[in-house]
Scaffold this motif. Structure first.
Motif, PDB file in Angstrom:
ATOM      1  N   ALA A   1      20.229  32.539  15.213  1.00  0.00           N
ATOM      2  CA  ALA A   1      19.828  31.269  15.816  1.00  0.00           C
ATOM      3  C   ALA A   1      20.320  30.065  15.022  1.00  0.00           C
ATOM      4  O   ALA A   1      20.418  28.960  15.561  1.00  0.00           O
ATOM      5  CB  ALA A   1      18.307  31.213  15.953  1.00  0.00           C
ATOM      6  N   ALA A   2      20.642  30.265  13.736  1.00  0.00           N
ATOM      7  CA  ALA A   2      21.125  29.147  12.920  1.00  0.00           C
ATOM      8  C   ALA A   2      22.467  28.622  13.409  1.00  0.00           C
ATOM      9  O   ALA A   2      22.838  27.476  13.128  1.00  0.00           O
ATOM     10  CB  ALA A   2      21.243  29.580  11.459  1.00  0.00           C
ATOM     11  N   TYR A   3      23.190  29.450  14.142  1.00  0.00           N
ATOM     12  CA  TYR A   3      24.561  29.110  14.530  1.00  0.00           C
ATOM     13  C   TYR A   3      24.681  28.741  16.014  1.00  0.00           C
ATOM     14  O   TYR A   3      25.786  28.639  16.539  1.00  0.00           O
ATOM     15  CB  TYR A   3      25.480  30.298  14.228  1.00  0.00           C
ATOM     16  N   GLU A   4      23.568  28.508  16.683  1.00  0.00           N
ATOM     17  CA  GLU A   4      23.630  28.273  18.120  1.00  0.00           C
ATOM     18  C   GLU A   4      24.149  26.886  18.479  1.00  0.00           C
ATOM     19  O   GLU A   4      24.705  26.685  19.558  1.00  0.00           O
ATOM     20  CB  GLU A   4      22.246  28.495  18.736  1.00  0.00           C
ATOM     21  N   GLY A   5      23.984  25.916  17.604  1.00  0.00           N
ATOM     22  CA  GLY A   5      24.488  24.565  17.876  1.00  0.00           C
ATOM     23  C   GLY A   5      25.818  24.315  17.187  1.00  0.00           C
ATOM     24  O   GLY A   5      26.409  25.212  16.579  1.00  0.00           O
ATOM     25  N   GLU A   6      26.292  23.083  17.264  1.00  0.00           N
ATOM     26  CA  GLU A   6      27.551  22.731  16.601  1.00  0.00           C
ATOM     27  C   GLU A   6      27.387  22.790  15.088  1.00  0.00           C
ATOM     28  O   GLU A   6      28.296  23.197  14.373  1.00  0.00           O
ATOM     29  CB  GLU A   6      27.991  21.326  17.027  1.00  0.00           C
ATOM     30  N   ALA A   7      26.239  22.345  14.591  1.00  0.00           N
ATOM     31  CA  ALA A   7      25.966  22.381  13.153  1.00  0.00           C
ATOM     32  C   ALA A   7      25.125  23.602  12.826  1.00  0.00           C
ATOM     33  O   ALA A   7      24.270  24.027  13.617  1.00  0.00           O
ATOM     34  CB  ALA A   7      25.239  21.118  12.720  1.00  0.00           C
ATOM     35  N   VAL A   8      25.377  24.195  11.651  1.00  0.00           N
ATOM     36  CA  VAL A   8      24.576  25.325  11.192  1.00  0.00           C
ATOM     37  C   VAL A   8      23.228  24.791  10.701  1.00  0.00           C
ATOM     38  O   VAL A   8      23.181  23.845   9.914  1.00  0.00           O
ATOM     39  CB  VAL A   8      25.296  26.089  10.070  1.00  0.00           C
ATOM     40  N   THR A   9      22.146  25.405  11.166  1.00  0.00           N
ATOM     41  CA  THR A   9      20.797  24.913  10.868  1.00  0.00           C
ATOM     42  C   THR A   9      20.048  25.923  10.004  1.00  0.00           C
ATOM     43  O   THR A   9      19.658  26.988  10.487  1.00  0.00           O
ATOM     44  CB  THR A   9      20.012  24.690  12.175  1.00  0.00           C
ATOM     45  N   PRO A  10      19.806  25.601   8.721  1.00  0.00           N
ATOM     46  CA  PRO A  10      19.108  26.559   7.857  1.00  0.00           C
ATOM     47  C   PRO A  10      17.599  26.544   8.019  1.00  0.00           C
ATOM     48  O   PRO A  10      16.926  27.462   7.544  1.00  0.00           O
ATOM     49  CB  PRO A  10      19.502  26.092   6.454  1.00  0.00           C
ATOM     50  N   VAL A  11      17.033  25.527   8.680  1.00  0.00           N
ATOM     51  CA  VAL A  11      15.574  25.420   8.795  1.00  0.00           C
ATOM     52  C   VAL A  11      15.030  26.624   9.561  1.00  0.00           C
ATOM     53  O   VAL A  11      15.372  26.859  10.718  1.00  0.00           O
ATOM     54  CB  VAL A  11      15.168  24.111   9.494  1.00  0.00           C
TER      55      VAL A  11
ATOM     56  N   GLY B   1      23.867  17.664   5.792  1.00  0.00           N
ATOM     57  CA  GLY B   1      22.766  18.179   6.597  1.00  0.00           C
ATOM     58  C   GLY B   1      22.277  19.540   6.171  1.00  0.00           C
ATOM     59  O   GLY B   1      21.748  20.301   6.980  1.00  0.00           O
ATOM     60  N   LEU B   2      22.433  19.866   4.883  1.00  0.00           N
ATOM     61  CA  LEU B   2      22.045  21.170   4.333  1.00  0.00           C
ATOM     62  C   LEU B   2      22.817  22.326   4.972  1.00  0.00           C
ATOM     63  O   LEU B   2      22.343  23.458   5.026  1.00  0.00           O
ATOM     64  CB  LEU B   2      20.540  21.406   4.462  1.00  0.00           C
ATOM     65  N   SER B   3      24.014  22.068   5.431  1.00  0.00           N
ATOM     66  CA  SER B   3      24.849  23.144   5.957  1.00  0.00           C
ATOM     67  C   SER B   3      25.192  24.121   4.843  1.00  0.00           C
ATOM     68  O   SER B   3      25.643  23.711   3.771  1.00  0.00           O
ATOM     69  CB  SER B   3      26.146  22.591   6.542  1.00  0.00           C
ATOM     70  N   PRO B   4      25.005  25.428   5.074  1.00  0.00           N
ATOM     71  CA  PRO B   4      25.368  26.405   4.044  1.00  0.00           C
ATOM     72  C   PRO B   4      26.868  26.503   3.830  1.00  0.00           C
ATOM     73  O   PRO B   4      27.314  27.124   2.872  1.00  0.00           O
ATOM     74  CB  PRO B   4      24.797  27.712   4.600  1.00  0.00           C
ATOM     75  N   LEU B   5      27.660  25.904   4.717  1.00  0.00           N
ATOM     76  CA  LEU B   5      29.114  25.949   4.584  1.00  0.00           C
ATOM     77  C   LEU B   5      29.638  24.820   3.705  1.00  0.00           C
ATOM     78  O   LEU B   5      30.840  24.684   3.523  1.00  0.00           O
ATOM     79  CB  LEU B   5      29.764  25.875   5.973  1.00  0.00           C
ATOM     80  N   SER B   6      28.732  24.024   3.152  1.00  0.00           N
ATOM     81  CA  SER B   6      29.090  22.906   2.290  1.00  0.00           C
ATOM     82  C   SER B   6      28.468  23.104   0.912  1.00  0.00           C
ATOM     83  O   SER B   6      27.796  24.099   0.649  1.00  0.00           O
ATOM     84  CB  SER B   6      28.574  21.600   2.898  1.00  0.00           C
ATOM     85  N   ASP B   7      28.648  22.098   0.036  1.00  0.00           N
ATOM     86  CA  ASP B   7      28.013  22.167  -1.276  1.00  0.00           C
ATOM     87  C   ASP B   7      26.492  22.094  -1.196  1.00  0.00           C
ATOM     88  O   ASP B   7      25.795  22.428  -2.160  1.00  0.00           O
ATOM     89  CB  ASP B   7      28.537  21.043  -2.172  1.00  0.00           C
ATOM     90  N   ASP B   8      25.961  21.667  -0.047  1.00  0.00           N
ATOM     91  CA  ASP B   8      24.500  21.684   0.126  1.00  0.00           C
ATOM     92  C   ASP B   8      23.935  23.091   0.026  1.00  0.00           C
ATOM     93  O   ASP B   8      22.726  23.267  -0.180  1.00  0.00           O
ATOM     94  CB  ASP B   8      24.135  21.093   1.491  1.00  0.00           C
ATOM     95  N   ALA B   9      24.790  24.095   0.183  1.00  0.00           N
ATOM     96  CA  ALA B   9      24.330  25.485   0.085  1.00  0.00           C
ATOM     97  C   ALA B   9      23.659  25.764  -1.251  1.00  0.00           C
ATOM     98  O   ALA B   9      22.758  26.612  -1.339  1.00  0.00           O
ATOM     99  CB  ALA B   9      25.509  26.437   0.279  1.00  0.00           C
ATOM    100  N   PHE B  10      24.076  25.058  -2.293  1.00  0.00           N
ATOM    101  CA  PHE B  10      23.490  25.308  -3.604  1.00  0.00           C
ATOM    102  C   PHE B  10      22.035  24.844  -3.661  1.00  0.00           C
ATOM    103  O   PHE B  10      21.258  25.366  -4.456  1.00  0.00           O
ATOM    104  CB  PHE B  10      24.339  24.644  -4.687  1.00  0.00           C
ATOM    105  N   LYS B  11      21.658  23.878  -2.835  1.00  0.00           N
ATOM    106  CA  LYS B  11      20.250  23.502  -2.746  1.00  0.00           C
ATOM    107  C   LYS B  11      19.451  24.634  -2.101  1.00  0.00           C
ATOM    108  O   LYS B  11      18.362  24.993  -2.561  1.00  0.00           O
ATOM    109  CB  LYS B  11      20.100  22.211  -1.945  1.00  0.00           C
ATOM    110  N   LEU B  12      19.986  25.193  -1.026  1.00  0.00           N
ATOM    111  CA  LEU B  12      19.294  26.299  -0.358  1.00  0.00           C
ATOM    112  C   LEU B  12      19.104  27.468  -1.317  1.00  0.00           C
ATOM    113  O   LEU B  12      18.062  28.137  -1.304  1.00  0.00           O
ATOM    114  CB  LEU B  12      20.095  26.744   0.864  1.00  0.00           C
ATOM    115  N   SER B  13      20.098  27.713  -2.154  1.00  0.00           N
ATOM    116  CA  SER B  13      20.014  28.790  -3.131  1.00  0.00           C
ATOM    117  C   SER B  13      18.985  28.470  -4.214  1.00  0.00           C
ATOM    118  O   SER B  13      18.179  29.320  -4.604  1.00  0.00           O
ATOM    119  CB  SER B  13      21.394  29.018  -3.751  1.00  0.00           C
ATOM    120  N   ARG B  14      18.970  27.220  -4.692  1.00  0.00           N
ATOM    121  CA  ARG B  14      18.045  26.833  -5.765  1.00  0.00           C
ATOM    122  C   ARG B  14      16.601  26.785  -5.281  1.00  0.00           C
ATOM    123  O   ARG B  14      15.678  26.849  -6.090  1.00  0.00           O
ATOM    124  CB  ARG B  14      18.480  25.491  -6.359  1.00  0.00           C
ATOM    125  N   TRP B  15      16.417  26.695  -3.967  1.00  0.00           N
ATOM    126  CA  TRP B  15      15.069  26.747  -3.399  1.00  0.00           C
ATOM    127  C   TRP B  15      14.671  28.170  -3.010  1.00  0.00           C
ATOM    128  O   TRP B  15      13.564  28.369  -2.492  1.00  0.00           O
ATOM    129  CB  TRP B  15      14.988  25.867  -2.151  1.00  0.00           C
TER     130      TRP B  15
END
Length: 523
Positions: free
Chosen positions: A192-202, A69-83
């Motif tokens: 606000a990214a941390y207000e839910g159970e999942a971290v939301t980068p949007v 789910g594009l969580s920065p705490l996972s390997d999806d973080a590298f997508k956020l960085s590359r964007w």
């Protein structure tokens, strides 16, 4: 600001990308040049400038869809960085040295404590101001995550805000704290990214592009963030499509349906105009690990015989179609200091102590590898032929990785072919060497233990970043190779596709950067 779209949208000339990918899926079953930075003005400088006119949108076809789910705490973080949507306190330059990003500087207060000064004038995409308090809270969320981000595996760390600084304290002395904080998995997001159970980068990053929409595993949309602290981006936004099928990605590049394409497969490269392709050396080495504990390769002379029997250039030419680099050591051309380190007298003297090759005398060996990386079974077949020509009897065992990893770690094979990342999240190869060649290494496929190598690894772990650490790393590499625990064969490259008219797309071996504020597409 205009209403934000709820699904990714492609520019009209790229609108066929999803259709092309879908059609091919049905048919088939789909460091960085320019990545260095200076101090206070580091990061990605803009060609657009604050308030400047926005250029054309950038169409990007990526290899893998999000897995978490594009969580920065996972390997999806590298997508956020590359964007260029999420940023860290620190970034790495081409040599792997820490440079300022959201922190303007830092100092080591004592053996276990570091202080990072947070940059003024930064706002998150939701308008919240970046402060030391919310930076510390963001890092604390990562420290306390279950499971922990890979960069913090085995690291005890606490984080607190003090004035305009973030104080980081580790349980043990760690000279790589700044480098660790460069990992995309430690990106700083708005509270606000941390207000839910999942971290939301949007809508919660600090980069030049704001992530505004994610369409599951299909794509994502990013818009230019005009209030970016380092000047607004040149492009007006990024349209991302996730295209796992390599044939479809290559087709999108050929058809002009994407401006930048990740990981064009070697087998598809010949179908694409050469001037649309850029080969990027990767910090990834294709290596033959030899079981030094049991079986024929417990004998150093037999290990030396295998080393002399191999023809890595033949593998590069035959399997990788010349799109790889023959290995001179464990670390390849993506590591800027590796070649110079091998040219020293100290390095050569360590290798001079290698065992002389013995006679294989029909020794039977079993080589294992896996199917998940398409080239490895072909590499194993070539190794079989080369070793049999030298007098070995070779049997191959090939499975999916999930079904072979445990046996490989347990030493069930005489040798194992692996494509291995040599630089992990800190931008430093010491962790890889300790894991693979330390007596207590957690991924020691060679079942290898040497007091000499362990001493060299300890010296590298304790060395300060910079020339001292680089010299210690190369000394450790030489100590490992001197005992033939593994035979490095080749260093892989990734083939990046870029249309004519694309400028400023980063060709990053670490796969942290790709589209930046300076990236443009000709209209």
């Amino acid at each position: 600001m205009p209403p934000r779209p709820t699904v990714p949208r492609l520019a009209p000339r790229r609108a066929g990308l999803g259709l092309a990918a879908a059609g091919l899926l049905l048919l088939t079953g789909c460091f960085a040049e320019g990545s260095g930075s200076s101090a206070e003005g580091s990061g990605t400088s803009s060609a657009g400038g604050a308030g400047g006119s926005a250029g054309a949108r950038i169409g990007l076809a990526m290899l893998q869809p999000p897995r978490s789910g594009l969580s920065p705490l996972s390997d999806d973080a590298f997508k956020l960085s590359r964007w260029s949507t999420a940023e860290t306190l620190v970034r790495l330059d081409e040599a792997g040295e820490a440079q300022p990003m959201l922190a303007t500087g830092w100092e080591q207060l004592d053996e276990n404590t570091w202080s990072f000064t947070v940059r003024d004038g930064v706002t998150f995409h939701d308008g919240t101001e970046l402060t030391a308090e919310n930076a510390a809270a963001s890092l604390t969320r990562a420290v306390e995550a279950e499971p922990a981000p890979r960069i913090l595996d085995g690291v005890e760390m606490s984080v607190a805000a003090e004035g305009d600084t973030v104080r980081v304290t580790t349980a043990e002395t760690d000279p790589l704290v700044p480098q660790r904080l460069s990992s995309p998995q430690l990106s700083i997001l708005a509270p606000a990214a941390y207000e839910g159970e999942a971290v939301t980068p949007v809508g919660h990053g600090t980069g030049p592009f704001e992530l505004t929409a994610v369409d599951g595993t299909a794509g994502a949309t990013l818009e230019r963030y005009d209030a970016y602290w380092n000047g607004a981006a040149a492009a007006s936004g990024i349209d991302v499509s996730f295209v796992p099928d390599g044939t479809a990605r290559a087709a999108a590049l050929r058809a002009g349906e994407a401006d930048v394409v990740e990981a064009v497969p070697v087998g598809q490269a010949a179908q694409v105009e050469e001037d649309l392709l850029a080969e990027v050396p990767m910090p990834r080495t294709n290596t033959l690990y030899l079981n030094t504990e049991d079986g024929p390769f417990a004998d150093p002379a037999v290990r030396a015989a295998a080393r002399e029997a191999l023809d890595p250039q033949g593998i590069v030419d035959g399997v990788y179609e010349g799109r790889a680099d023959t290995a001179a050591g464990l670390l390849g051309p993506a590591i800027p200091y590796a070649a110079a380190g091998r040219a020293t007298d100290a390095y050569r003297e360590l290798l001079a102590g290698r065992a002389e090759a013995g006679d294989p005398a029909g020794r039977k060996i079993t080589i294992g590898t896996f199917t998940d990386r398409a080239e490895l079974p072909e590499v194993a077949v070539q190794l079989q032929q080369q070793l049999e020509a030298a007098g070995f009897e070779v049997e191959l065992e090939v499975r999916e990785y999930q079904y072979i990893e445990a046996d490989a770690i347990d030493g069930q094979f005489d040798a194992f072919v692996l494509s291995r990342a040599t630089v992990l999240d800190s931008g430093d190869p010491v962790a890889y060497m300790v894991s693979d060649f330390g007596c207590e290494g957690s991924f020691n496929l060679s079942q290898f233990c040497s007091a000499t190598v362990d001493d060299a690894l300890t010296a590298a772990e304790q060395a300060a970043p910079g020339e001292e650490r680089q010299e210690a790393i190369m000394a450790a590499e030489a100590a490992i190779l001197a005992e033939d625990a593994a035979i490095p064969m080749l260093h892989e490259r990734v083939i990046q596709g870029e249309q004519d008219g694309v400028a400023g797309a980063v060709r990053d071996p670490r796969e942290r950067e790709l589209i930046t504020a300076a990236t443009t597409v000709a209209e």
